[in-house]
Design a protein around this motif. Structure first.
Motif, PDB file in Angstrom:
ATOM      1  N   MET A 162      -0.489   2.879   4.929  1.00 51.85           N
ATOM      2  CA  MET A 162      -1.244   2.989   6.361  1.00 51.85           C
ATOM      3  C   MET A 162      -1.093   4.289   6.750  1.00 51.85           C
ATOM      4  O   MET A 162      -1.944   5.110   6.976  1.00 51.85           O
ATOM      5  N   THR A 163       0.198   4.870   6.476  1.00 51.59           N
ATOM      6  CA  THR A 163       0.259   6.400   7.269  1.00 51.59           C
ATOM      7  C   THR A 163      -0.353   7.549   6.065  1.00 51.59           C
ATOM      8  O   THR A 163      -1.288   8.215   6.561  1.00 51.59           O
ATOM      9  N   ALA A 164      -0.343   7.065   4.906  1.00 52.99           N
ATOM     10  CA  ALA A 164      -1.025   7.959   3.787  1.00 52.99           C
ATOM     11  C   ALA A 164      -2.748   7.698   4.039  1.00 52.99           C
ATOM     12  O   ALA A 164      -3.543   8.872   4.260  1.00 52.99           O
ATOM     13  N   GLN A 165      -3.257   6.744   4.388  1.00 52.72           N
ATOM     14  CA  GLN A 165      -4.544   6.412   4.886  1.00 52.72           C
ATOM     15  C   GLN A 165      -4.802   7.291   6.042  1.00 52.72           C
ATOM     16  O   GLN A 165      -6.129   7.852   6.225  1.00 52.72           O
ATOM     17  N   ALA A 166      -4.089   7.327   6.994  1.00 50.69           N
ATOM     18  CA  ALA A 166      -4.254   7.944   8.226  1.00 50.69           C
ATOM     19  C   ALA A 166      -4.338   9.542   8.307  1.00 50.69           C
ATOM     20  O   ALA A 166      -5.078   9.901   8.783  1.00 50.69           O
ATOM     21  N   LEU A 167      -3.712  10.068   7.220  1.00 48.45           N
ATOM     22  CA  LEU A 167      -3.208  11.369   7.090  1.00 48.45           C
ATOM     23  C   LEU A 167      -4.582  12.010   6.296  1.00 48.45           C
ATOM     24  O   LEU A 167      -5.304  12.976   6.382  1.00 48.45           O
ATOM     25  N   GLY A 168      -4.962  11.014   5.300  1.00 49.51           N
ATOM     26  CA  GLY A 168      -6.262  11.365   4.697  1.00 49.51           C
ATOM     27  C   GLY A 168      -6.439  12.227   3.752  1.00 49.51           C
ATOM     28  O   GLY A 168      -7.272  13.017   3.359  1.00 49.51           O
ATOM     29  N   THR A 169      -5.254  12.657   3.221  1.00 54.49           N
ATOM     30  CA  THR A 169      -4.941  13.647   2.064  1.00 54.49           C
ATOM     31  C   THR A 169      -4.659  13.331   0.585  1.00 54.49           C
ATOM     32  O   THR A 169      -4.220  12.224   0.559  1.00 54.49           O
ATOM     33  N   PRO A 170      -5.297  14.090  -0.493  1.00 54.64           N
ATOM     34  CA  PRO A 170      -4.825  13.466  -1.567  1.00 54.64           C
ATOM     35  C   PRO A 170      -3.457  13.509  -1.962  1.00 54.64           C
ATOM     36  O   PRO A 170      -2.893  12.436  -2.602  1.00 54.64           O
TER      37      PRO A 170
END
Length: 354
Positions: A162-170
């Motif tokens: 979820m956190t990675a999705q929120a950050l939105g970076t590769p």
């Protein structure tokens, strides 16, 4: 068998910053490459309480008001975006050593004391908190806020994604994928070796969170999850974190092994706890602490599982080289090189050298 993090050494020296995200993929244990990732123009992210939250396409100013979650943001490459943090250099010196950019953030802001007007004035465009109610309050103040809390290992991975999705970076996406691969590999290893053990061979472990006042961690917690995954049993029969208890109750539980949280301190030589069989036999340990306390809710949970497995069942895991794997973890996930003294200090729950 060498713990999988040792594979990180194969790809650590030739990376330029532009190649870090792709190089992470070379260490995925042969489990396959991460799926392709294209940042969305807008993101609706479902947080851990099931609320769908609209977050900015590229968050630039983050308030992380959950202690444990800050190191997850650092791991995912977002340290420079943290402008407000619940952490402070005194309590978490390794965090600020590994990510010194946090020294420029406003520190020590807890979720219960966060001022929405102050966060808006600082142009915060994404907030992480450990409670649903706090998230709702801040969202009502027009602050995109995600509840990131978890209490099990599977939910930890879900919160990470979820956190990675929120950050939105590769970089965030690829690092989360790599971490999940490492965690799944470690859990499978522990399961394969401890599955044949009867209950009588699984130590009854008591985790003491604080000595004054006396508090323990019970069932339905992440602490209970790693105790079980590492081949132990939680000696406590109550549910929840930081549960008040008494010496008499601990004596009744009569644990085989006692683990003291890194910040709990040590019982005095004449303290009643010292009279317990676990202390008398030397069957106790202080939990390591690095960027965050390994035993609680940060991403060093991966190292905690290995440490606990070797503590509970030393003859089953003689091939795991924990100091080596600590260095590999920091190099791979924090892009930070530990020396031997650094590693020894982390394992002993000591701060960095002056």
């Amino acid at each position: 068998m060498r713990f999988s993090l040792s594979l990180a050494s194969m790809c650590r020296t030739t990376a330029t910053k532009a190649h870090k995200a792709s190089l992470l993929l070379c260490c995925t244990l042969g489990l396959g490459f991460a799926p392709s990732f294209t940042p969305a123009l807008a993101r609706n992210v479902t947080d851990m309480s099931g609320t769908v939250v609209n977050v900015p396409d590229t968050p630039t100013a983050i308030a992380d008001l959950w202690f444990a979650h800050n190191e997850i943001l650092v791991m995912l490459g977002a340290a420079a975006k943290i402008k407000v943090t619940a952490e402070n250099p005194k309590d978490s010196p390794w965090l600020f050593k590994v990510a010194p950019v946090l020294l420029s953030a406003r520190t020590g802001v807890r979720p219960e004391s966060a001022n929405p007007e102050d966060l808006l004035a600082r142009k915060i465009d994404l907030v992480f908190v450990p409670q649903r109610a706090t998230a709702e309050t801040l969202r009502h103040a027009s602050l995109p806020t995600l509840d990131a809390h978890y209490a099990t290992l599977p939910d930890m991975l879900r919160s990470l994604d979820m956190t990675a999705q929120a950050l939105g970076t590769p970089e965030a996406h690829n690092t989360a994928h790599l971490y999940r691969s490492q965690m799944e590999h470690m859990l499978a290893l522990l399961q394969s070796r401890t599955a044949p053990l009867p209950a009588t061979a699984r130590p009854r472990v008591l985790h003491i969170a604080r000595l004054n006042p006396l508090q323990i961690d019970g069932t339905n917690t992440l602490i209970d999850s790693w105790i079980t995954a590492a081949g132990g049993q939680n000696a406590a029969t109550v549910s929840g974190n930081h549960k008040p208890t008494t010496f008499e109750q601990i004596a009744a539980w009569n644990p085989d092994l006692i683990i003291l949280g890194a910040t709990a301190g040590l019982p005095a030589q004449d303290a009643p706890l010292r009279s317990l069989p676990a202390f008398a036999k030397g069957h106790w340990a202080v939990n390591p602490q690095g960027v965050f306390s390994w035993d609680r809710y940060g991403c060093e949970e991966l190292l905690q599982l290995e440490w606990a497995a070797k503590l509970f069942h030393p003859t089953l895991f003689t091939d795991l080289n924990l100091p080596h794997d600590v260095k590999a973890f920091y190099r791979t996930f924090f892009h930070y090189t530990l020396n031997d003294d650094d590693t020894a200090r982390i394992l002993a729950a000591r701060p960095p050298a002056p």
